[in-house]
Design a protein around this motif. Sequence first.
Motif, short mmCIF file in Angstrom:
data_model
loop_
_atom_site.label_atom_id
_atom_site.label_comp_id
_atom_site.label_asym_id
_atom_site.label_seq_id
_atom_site.Cartn_x
_atom_site.Cartn_y
_atom_site.Cartn_z
N LEU A 98 0.77 -1.10 -0.22
CA LEU A 98 -0.09 -0.17 -0.06
C LEU A 98 0.58 1.44 0.14
N HIS A 99 2.39 1.20 0.74
CA HIS A 99 2.80 2.66 0.85
C HIS A 99 3.32 2.75 -0.88
N LEU A 100 3.64 1.47 -1.61
CA LEU A 100 4.72 1.67 -2.26
C LEU A 100 3.31 2.09 -3.28
N ALA A 101 2.12 1.08 -3.23
CA ALA A 101 0.48 2.19 -4.72
C ALA A 101 0.50 3.42 -4.47
N ALA A 102 0.85 3.91 -3.25
CA ALA A 102 0.54 5.18 -2.70
C ALA A 102 1.42 6.10 -2.95
N ALA A 103 2.65 5.77 -3.56
CA ALA A 103 3.41 6.84 -4.14
C ALA A 103 3.30 6.81 -5.51
N VAL A 104 3.51 5.76 -5.88
CA VAL A 104 3.08 5.63 -7.73
C VAL A 104 1.67 6.48 -7.32
N ARG A 105 0.74 6.18 -6.91
CA ARG A 105 -0.52 7.14 -7.04
C ARG A 105 -0.16 8.72 -7.32
N ASP A 106 0.90 8.99 -5.99
CA ASP A 106 0.35 10.03 -6.18
C ASP A 106 1.73 11.13 -7.37
#
Length: 219
Positions: free
Chosen positions: A89-97
Amino acid sequence: MTHTSTLADPRVAAAITRMFELAERDGDVASRLGDVTPGSGAHQELADAASEIYMPISAEGGKLLYNLVRAVRPATVVEFGMSFGISTLHLAAAVRDNGTGHVFTTEMSKDKIAAARKTFAETGLDDLITVLEGDAQETLADLEGPVDFVLLDGWKDLCRPVLRLLEPRLRPGTLVVADDVDQGQGALRPYLEYVRDPANGYHNVTFPIEDGMEISCRL
């Protein structure tokens, strides 16, 4: 203008908080593992036995991963060892942003995969995450294209083989992060000796968060 992180999204924040709270039971649940140890083809057996154990990245480690991915802006993120998906989730949140990129994560436990996929859907980040089910040494062999960021947080004795598998696809500047450096010195020693040997093409720093994170930059 106010800028916010996807980590602050109520759905994402609630999921991460809930999983960290559940992970506090890991010590009690771990007693069910018995004498199963990695090696000799027992990784799937161990993964199945540990299907209720979160084994999460630390909260500060998750924040560090988010910041690194934001800074590097990788097109392809590979995670070895998803568990219930806190670090994912931390990785994907960064990708999203970042507005670009995709996370490929690996896991052997069918129960953990089912739970994580539900969480990813609930947080609205499922479109950025591909879960590769099974032995990472097999599933990652089929991954196409270059890899720009790697998190190694699966079975420690497999970190070096997984890195060697991915190496032909690592571009200069790619960051490789290994978790639990202090905790897993025994099983992780071959990996650490490899990346810390200048002849193998990495520049390293050990980051003192919780049980330590080894950050290696591909030269």
